[in-house]
Design an enzyme around this catalytic site. Structure first.
Site, PDB file in Angstrom:
ATOM      1  N   CYS A 120       0.809  -1.234   0.000  1.00 57.88           N
ATOM      2  CA  CYS A 120       0.000   0.000   0.000  1.00 57.88           C
ATOM      3  C   CYS A 120       0.843   1.284   0.000  1.00 57.88           C
ATOM      4  CB  CYS A 120      -0.940   0.005   1.194  1.00 57.88           C
ATOM      5  SG  CYS A 120      -0.198  -0.591   2.713  1.00 57.88           S
ATOM      6  N   HIS A 157      -2.783   6.315   4.526  1.00 61.39           N
ATOM      7  CA  HIS A 157      -1.362   6.446   4.841  1.00 61.39           C
ATOM      8  C   HIS A 157      -0.874   7.807   4.338  1.00 61.39           C
ATOM      9  CE1 HIS A 157      -1.512   2.346   5.909  1.00 61.39           C
ATOM     10  NE2 HIS A 157      -0.871   1.789   4.901  1.00 61.39           N
TER      11      HIS A 157
HETATM   12  N1  LIG Z   1      -4.909  -3.569   4.993  1.00 61.87           N
HETATM   13  C1  LIG Z   1      -4.188  -3.015   4.020  1.00 61.87           C
HETATM   14  O1  LIG Z   1      -4.110  -1.786   3.871  1.00 61.87           O
HETATM   15  C2  LIG Z   1      -3.438  -3.853   3.063  1.00 61.87           C
HETATM   16  C3  LIG Z   1      -2.834  -3.238   2.006  1.00 61.87           C
HETATM   17  C4  LIG Z   1      -2.137  -3.985   1.071  1.00 61.87           C
HETATM   18  C5  LIG Z   1      -2.076  -5.338   1.238  1.00 61.87           C
HETATM   19  N2  LIG Z   1      -2.685  -5.946   2.298  1.00 61.87           N
HETATM   20  C6  LIG Z   1      -2.604  -7.409   2.387  1.00 61.87           C
HETATM   21  O2  LIG Z   1      -3.900  -7.960   2.199  1.00 61.87           O
HETATM   22  C7  LIG Z   1      -4.058  -9.165   2.939  1.00 61.87           C
HETATM   23  C8  LIG Z   1      -5.278  -9.071   3.849  1.00 61.87           C
HETATM   24  O3  LIG Z   1      -5.161  -7.956   4.677  1.00 61.87           O
HETATM   25  P1  LIG Z   1      -6.368  -7.402   5.565  1.00 61.87           P
HETATM   26  O4  LIG Z   1      -5.863  -6.124   6.096  1.00 61.87           O
HETATM   27  O5  LIG Z   1      -7.652  -7.425   4.811  1.00 61.87           O
HETATM   28  O6  LIG Z   1      -6.424  -8.520   6.740  1.00 61.87           O
HETATM   29  P2  LIG Z   1      -7.645  -8.950   7.690  1.00 61.87           P
HETATM   30  O7  LIG Z   1      -8.591  -7.841   7.898  1.00 61.87           O
HETATM   31  O8  LIG Z   1      -7.007  -9.583   8.859  1.00 61.87           O
HETATM   32  O9  LIG Z   1      -8.400 -10.101   6.823  1.00 61.87           O
HETATM   33  C9  LIG Z   1      -7.814 -11.339   6.547  1.00 61.87           C
HETATM   34  C10 LIG Z   1      -8.737 -12.153   5.628  1.00 61.87           C
HETATM   35  O10 LIG Z   1      -8.082 -13.382   5.316  1.00 61.87           O
HETATM   36  C11 LIG Z   1      -8.963 -14.457   5.597  1.00 61.87           C
HETATM   37  N3  LIG Z   1      -8.243 -15.663   6.005  1.00 61.87           N
HETATM   38  C12 LIG Z   1      -7.402 -15.822   7.053  1.00 61.87           C
HETATM   39  N4  LIG Z   1      -6.991 -17.109   7.138  1.00 61.87           N
HETATM   40  C13 LIG Z   1      -7.594 -17.775   6.117  1.00 61.87           C
HETATM   41  C14 LIG Z   1      -7.607 -19.106   5.662  1.00 61.87           C
HETATM   42  N5  LIG Z   1      -6.900 -20.064   6.297  1.00 61.87           N
HETATM   43  N6  LIG Z   1      -8.346 -19.441   4.591  1.00 61.87           N
HETATM   44  C15 LIG Z   1      -9.079 -18.509   3.966  1.00 61.87           C
HETATM   45  N7  LIG Z   1      -9.131 -17.215   4.334  1.00 61.87           N
HETATM   46  C16 LIG Z   1      -8.390 -16.850   5.398  1.00 61.87           C
HETATM   47  C17 LIG Z   1      -9.800 -13.946   6.736  1.00 61.87           C
HETATM   48  O11 LIG Z   1     -10.960 -14.739   6.854  1.00 61.87           O
HETATM   49  P3  LIG Z   1     -11.694 -14.985   8.299  1.00 61.87           P
HETATM   50  O12 LIG Z   1     -12.466 -13.728   8.554  1.00 61.87           O
HETATM   51  O13 LIG Z   1     -12.545 -16.153   8.032  1.00 61.87           O
HETATM   52  O14 LIG Z   1     -10.599 -15.213   9.295  1.00 61.87           O
HETATM   53  C18 LIG Z   1     -10.067 -12.528   6.258  1.00 61.87           C
HETATM   54  O15 LIG Z   1     -11.087 -12.535   5.290  1.00 61.87           O
HETATM   55  C19 LIG Z   1      -2.708  -9.343   3.651  1.00 61.87           C
HETATM   56  O16 LIG Z   1      -1.878 -10.134   2.825  1.00 61.87           O
HETATM   57  C20 LIG Z   1      -2.158  -7.942   3.721  1.00 61.87           C
HETATM   58  O17 LIG Z   1      -0.766  -7.926   3.841  1.00 61.87           O
HETATM   59  C21 LIG Z   1      -3.389  -5.236   3.201  1.00 61.87           C
END
Ligand SMILES: NC(=O)c1ccc[n+]([C@@H]2O[C@H](COP(=O)([O-])OP(=O)(O)OC[C@H]3O[C@@H](n4cnc5c(N)ncnc54)[C@H](OP(=O)(O)O)[C@@H]3O)[C@@H](O)[C@H]2O)c1
Length: 337
Positions: free
Chosen positions: A129, A242
């Protein structure tokens, strides 16, 4: 017009939820939408355009009826399931860091390097990001005056860590204000009323993984290994967007006035810069918006050709979900799906 069967992997997360919203808002040619998450979310019902969709568990056989999968469930899940999806002829846009530096995988910010989509082999990576919003501004300036070196310090919101971190900031803030015990689970220190100069884990060179992502991903997206980048990434008690202080050294002269002119024409970038009116980009104003905002554009008087500027963008939208959906749109536009 052809319509596509799309799946969101990690649909219940901060980014996945935003992906769903963005697909709703845009005129994306959707034939169907599948929402996948972990076993914990099975049975959860999410709304899409007023229609109820049940969340399904991500499994090896989840991809038989999918054309495009937007992955956002962390690097380990992407590493395991993206190749399975590709074997099922699915195009994967991966938001995790799992494949970003893989030389076989294009790392795309559509406004900067859409042409790299042409050599994809099934997986396209969405950059980090903090890198996306920075390169959106660097690329048009690089074209004009060739960037030699970038020094960036970030002020990153807690939504960058996901939903749990947003809850932690809220709970800690209330605890501090109510003079109660502050509990922490997500971050190594209290984030409420604090700044943490650590995002992700420390590496052998004492930089954090987030800092090195900014260094390496910038070079890959801009297609120029010669650009020197050094970063300090800081988590701040802000929910969304950010902010970045960026110092740029160029090979050639470029005035602040010229930079403003170039950036005001750059795709997806909005210049907000009027010191007399206290006008500059702010995290609270960028939240919920699609664009990358830039302001405080001024000459760095300590080097021959330098500029300082301030870049702000919604990390869940342009920094993640929107950029991923834009990649899918570009793939369709170019007939690459
Ligand atoms: N937040 C940001 O600004 C941002 C920016 C760029 C990239 N990212 C990347 O995007 C990804 C997700 O980030 P987030 O911020 O959205 O995280 P988050 O809010 O913690 O969400 C994680 C998601 O992954 C799912 N998940 C976890 N374990 C799983 C499994 N074993 N099988 C299937 N689904 C699973 C969760 O499902 P449950 O609800 O069922 O646990 C949830 O839907 C990460 O790789 C992060 O580095 C995030």
């Amino acid at each position: 017009m052809k319509k596509y069967r799309v799946a969101i992997v990690g649909a219940t997360g901060a980014v996945g939820n935003e992906m769903k919203k963005i697909l709703e808002e845009r005129d994306f040619p959707l034939a169907s939408l599948k929402l996948l998450a972990s076993h914990r979310s099975v049975g959860r019902i999410l709304l899409f355009k007023g229609e109820e969709i049940a969340v399904c568990e991500l499994k090896k056989d989840s991809f038989s009826d999918v054309d495009i999968a937007l992955f956002s469930a962390g690097g380990a899940i992407s590493k395991e399931f993206a190749p399975i999806a590709v074997k099922n002829n699915v195009i994967v846009v991966d938001n995790s860091s799992g494949f970003r530096m893989d030389p076989e995988v294009p790392l795309i910010v559509p406004e900067v390097n859409s042409d790299d989509l042409e050599w994809h082999k099934g997986i396209i990576a969405n950059p980090n990001c903090s890198t996306i919003q920075m390169v959106a501004v660097l690329a048009p300036l690089h074209k004009e005056a060739k960037i030699k070196r970038v020094v960036v310090s970030t002020y990153q919101s807690v939504s960058g860590t996901g939903l749990k971190a947003m809850i932690e900031l809220r709970e800690q803030t209330l605890a501090v204000l109510n003079k109660e015990k502050v509990r922490r689970k997500v971050y190594p220190h209290q984030i409420a009323f604090n700044c943490l100069p650590q995002i992700d884990v420390f590496l052998d060179n004492d930089y954090t993984k987030e800092e090195m992502k900014m260094v390496n991903e910038t070079k890959k997206i801009m297609g120029d290994d010669q650009i020197k980048v050094t970063a300090t990434t800081v988590r701040v008690p802000v929910f969304l967007s950010h902010s970045e202080s960026v110092n740029i050294e160029f090979e050639k002269e470029i005035s602040a006035r010229k930079a403003k002119k170039i950036l005001s024409k750059a795709e997806g970038v909005i210049v907000l810069d009027n010191p007399l009116q206290n006008l500059y980009p702010l995290a609270i104003n960028a939240a919920g918006k699609d664009e990358v905002y830039v302001g405080r554009i001024r000459k760095d008087e300590t080097v021959p050709f330098g500029l300082n500027l301030w870049i702000v963008s919604d990390n869940l939208r342009k920094g993640a979900a929107l950029n991923a959906v834009q990649i899918a749109e570009k793939l369709i536009e170019r007939g690459l799906v």
